[in-house]
Write a protein that holds these residues in place. Structure first.
Motif, short mmCIF file in Angstrom:
data_model
loop_
_atom_site.label_atom_id
_atom_site.label_comp_id
_atom_site.label_asym_id
_atom_site.label_seq_id
_atom_site.Cartn_x
_atom_site.Cartn_y
_atom_site.Cartn_z
N PRO A 276 0.82 -1.21 0.00
CA PRO A 276 0.00 0.00 0.00
C PRO A 276 0.85 1.26 0.00
CG PRO A 276 -0.86 -1.60 1.57
CD PRO A 276 0.44 -2.14 1.07
N GLY A 277 0.43 2.25 -0.81
CA GLY A 277 1.22 3.48 -0.94
C GLY A 277 0.96 4.49 0.15
N GLY A 278 -0.10 4.33 0.92
CA GLY A 278 -0.41 5.27 1.98
C GLY A 278 -1.87 5.63 2.00
N ASP A 279 -2.17 6.80 2.56
CA ASP A 279 -3.55 7.25 2.68
C ASP A 279 -3.89 8.29 1.62
OD1 ASP A 279 -4.03 5.65 4.89
OD2 ASP A 279 -3.19 7.14 6.27
N GLY A 280 -3.20 8.22 0.50
CA GLY A 280 -3.41 9.19 -0.56
C GLY A 280 -4.61 8.87 -1.42
N PRO A 281 -4.57 9.26 -2.67
CA PRO A 281 -5.73 9.10 -3.57
C PRO A 281 -6.18 7.65 -3.70
CG PRO A 281 -4.05 10.51 -4.55
CD PRO A 281 -3.43 9.91 -3.34
N ILE A 282 -7.48 7.48 -3.92
CA ILE A 282 -8.06 6.15 -4.05
C ILE A 282 -8.09 5.74 -5.51
CG2 ILE A 282 -10.21 4.83 -3.84
CD1 ILE A 282 -10.86 6.49 -1.36
N GLY A 311 -1.12 6.24 -3.19
CA GLY A 311 -2.54 5.93 -3.10
C GLY A 311 -2.84 4.58 -2.52
N ARG A 312 -4.13 4.29 -2.43
CA ARG A 312 -4.58 3.00 -1.94
C ARG A 312 -5.68 2.49 -2.87
NH1 ARG A 312 -7.23 6.91 0.97
NH2 ARG A 312 -9.36 6.51 1.66
N VAL A 313 -5.85 1.17 -2.86
CA VAL A 313 -6.77 0.51 -3.78
C VAL A 313 -8.02 0.06 -3.03
CG1 VAL A 313 -7.11 -1.43 -5.35
CG2 VAL A 313 -4.90 -0.24 -5.27
N VAL A 314 -9.17 0.44 -3.56
CA VAL A 314 -10.43 0.00 -2.97
C VAL A 314 -11.12 -0.92 -3.97
CG1 VAL A 314 -12.71 0.70 -2.16
CG2 VAL A 314 -10.70 2.10 -1.61
N ALA A 315 -11.43 -2.13 -3.53
CA ALA A 315 -12.16 -3.09 -4.35
C ALA A 315 -13.64 -2.93 -4.07
CB ALA A 315 -11.72 -4.52 -4.03
N VAL A 316 -14.41 -2.64 -5.12
CA VAL A 316 -15.87 -2.50 -4.99
C VAL A 316 -16.49 -3.78 -5.51
CG1 VAL A 316 -17.89 -1.15 -5.62
CG2 VAL A 316 -15.68 -0.01 -5.31
N ALA A 317 -17.02 -4.60 -4.60
CA ALA A 317 -17.51 -5.93 -4.95
C ALA A 317 -19.03 -6.00 -4.84
CB ALA A 317 -16.87 -6.97 -4.04
#
Length: 590
Positions: A276-282, A311-317
């Protein structure tokens, strides 16, 4: 019923070329109605006749686009509407959809809106679902069978999707996109016939009649940047004589070219999924159900995009997922949309989440499902959407999506000016990164109420969309190979580890599934080796394999056009060539 058919005028595919500015040159080129649009017109005329209604054909374009309206009226449409104004210049798909939606609202209401599945020049498949979203209508794509209910309040549809067949009921009014085999196309190519159409049957609309806009480039959130012409020079070697000698020479050429060496296309990439890159852009990825490989590709690609921007990655399932597993593929958080029954249910929930979280980018697969979801979300957010991307990068803190067009002969860098940047990504192009360590990741659930306007009654997976997308070796068959003889290919396919593909005429006959079709109205693939058997070499097929590493053609006719597209051609009976290739390759393994 009042039916509208939305059509597009494009240059004849074979004559497409770029100008010095890197854009498609239209001046002086023969123009025609896009292939899928011809099906929409024909079906619209049929439905209008069956219901005692009318069919109105609408196009957005320059004054020359009047010709496609004349052709449609000559075929049987009742009237045409030409939406034309310099203000529309530079329209991307969203700006086009806004203008068409405004036209439908101004001239409607309509009981049914028909569109082509996509245009063969850009192949985005976005305008139809974007129009549906802007008009708040249900949408279904790839319609191969259409039956209007007796009360005309719904339609029963059979949908030919990427690799599956879906039966559904769609509430009317609705927007439907036509599959290639829905109906025989509207095709009256004689300008003398067009000239007989009464000009009074064509209405012209200017931008000011549709409202304040913004229209054209000013209303387009995507921009075309650098373009590359993907020129592929083929060796053009043609072999004749004894089949054994031809095959021996062929195999020598293939070894020299590295075409028989195992590659890495279907293997994992060398790098591990970034941490994870941090709390930056999603960077969000909307996960399509039942597409595990595509999900893994997209999550890994999103993690690589997120790394340089912190940034961080959000999986929308849409269904419960193994959080540790998707975390190992690249997800840093999981959002589950619960209750969605159709794409039109997924989109508003994704939009609501995006407005709350303001993601930097949203990605999904370039499948029928992904295109509708992404198109609807982009229309509602006003976001720039690049369709069918084959590469993703970060430049200056912004997303750059590389998109092919014109059958892959051009690749363009597309950027978005909108806060949320979007792309649908072609399956197979991002590869599989080595999974990182799994971990528990945060999760939340969004509840939605299904709208119930599109009801799927059955679903049958006919093939696997990934099969050709990641194949390194592909054998393509044309009408010259009878389906009763496909078994002759088994041994060679096993030796090469090859997948089977086909021309449109083969899938038209039902000899192979549509998912195996290569060409303008099928798939574009890039295997290490493509072996064409019994194909004539028509442009609408060969354009789908222009990115192949090596193309081998086998045909008894020395004058067959396929030899002009191949690196190595064999003038021989395909049966003898296949048998001899299998014999010589097997001998090497002993």
């Amino acid at each position: 019923m009042r039916v509208a058919a939305l059509v597009k005028q494009i240059p004849e595919f074979e004559s497409m070329e770029l100008g010095p500015d890197g854009r498609l040159r239209r001046e002086g080129l023969p123009l025609e109605m896009s292939a899928y649009c011809r099906r929409a017109v024909a079906e619209g005329v049929l439905v209008a006749a069956q219901t005692g209604g009318t069919c109105t054909v609408i196009t957005l374009g320059p004054p020359s686009a009047e010709d496609v309206l004349r052709e449609a009226i000559a075929y049987g449409a009742d009237e045409g509407i030409l939406v034309s104004d310099p203000a529309f210049a530079g329209s991307d798909t969203l700006a086009t959809a806004r203008a068409l939606a405004a036209t439908l609202e101004l001239t409607g209401p309509y009981d049914l809106v028909l569109v082509g599945r996509s245009s063969v020049d850009a192949d985005t498949g976005q305008v139809g679902p974007q129009v549906a979203e802007l008009l708040d209508l249900p949408f279904a794509t790839g319609v191969k069978r259409l039956a209007i209910a007796a009360d005309r309040r719904s339609a029963e549809v059979g949908l030919e999707l990427d690799d599956e067949w879906v039966e559904a009921t769609v509430a009317l009014p609705a927007v439907l996109s036509a599959a290639e085999r829905l109906i025989d196309p509207c095709k009256i190519k004689d300008p003398a016939v067009w000239a007989t159409v009464d000009p009074a049957r064509i209405r012209r609309l200017r931008a000011r009649e549709l409202g304040a806009g913004p229209w054209g480039q000013a209303g387009s959130p995507t921009r075309v940047g650098e373009t590359r012409v993907e020129q592929v020079d083929r060796a053009g070697i043609v072999l004749e004589g004894e089949v054994a000698e031809q095959v021996a020479t062929l195999l020598a050429h293939l070894r020299d070219r590295g075409a028989l060496e195992p590659g890495t296309f279907s293997a994992e990439r060398d790098e591990v999924v970034p941490e994870p890159g941090g709390d930056g852009p999603i960077v969000a990825v909307v996960l399509e159900p039942r597409r595990e490989r595509l999900v893994r590709e997209l999550l890994g690609g999103a993690a690589r995009l997120g790394a340089p921007i912190g940034g961080r990655v959000v999986a929308v399932a849409l269904e419960p997922v193994d959080r540790r597993l998707v975390a190992s593929w690249g997800a840093d958080e999981v959002v589950t949309i619960r209750g969605a029954a159709a794409e039109e249910d997924v989109a508003p929930a994704t939009v609501a989440w995006a407005r709350e979280t303001e993601p930097w980018a949203i990605l999904t697969g370039s499948t029928a499902w992904g295109r509708e979801v992404a198109s609807r979300v982009a229309a509602r957010l006003g976001a720039g959407l690049t369709g069918d991307a084959v590469g993703l990068a970060v430049e200056g803190g912004r997303l750059v999506a590389w998109k092919p067009a014109f059958g892959g002969s051009l690749v363009a860098a597309i950027t978005a000016s909108s806060p949320v940047q979007m792309a649908t990504v072609r399956p197979g192009v991002l590869g599989l990164s080595v999974p990182r360590a799994g971990r528990d990741v945060p999760a939340r659930t969004i509840e939605v109420q299904p709208r119930g306007r599109v009801t799927v009654t059955s679903r049958r997976r006919e093939d696997d969309i990934d099969a050709l997308a990641v194949a390194e070796m592909v054998i393509g068959v044309g009408q010259g190979v009878d389906p009763s003889e496909y078994g002759r290919l088994d041994g060679l396919m096993k030796l090469l580890g090859a997948e089977l593909a086909a021309t449109r005429k083969v899938t038209d006959q039902g000899w192979l599934p549509h998912a195996r079709q290569i060409g303008i109205t099928g798939h574009a693939i890039s295997p290490r080796l493509y072996l064409a058997l019994g194909t004539s070499g028509k442009y609408n097929h060969t354009v789908g394999v222009r990115s192949a590493g090596t193309i081998v053609a086998v045909n008894l006719d020395r004058q067959a056009p396929i030899f002009g597209f191949a690196d190595i051609g064999l003038v021989a009976d395909w049966r003898e060539v296949v048998t001899e290739m299998e014999r010589q390759l097997s001998a090497e393994l002993v």
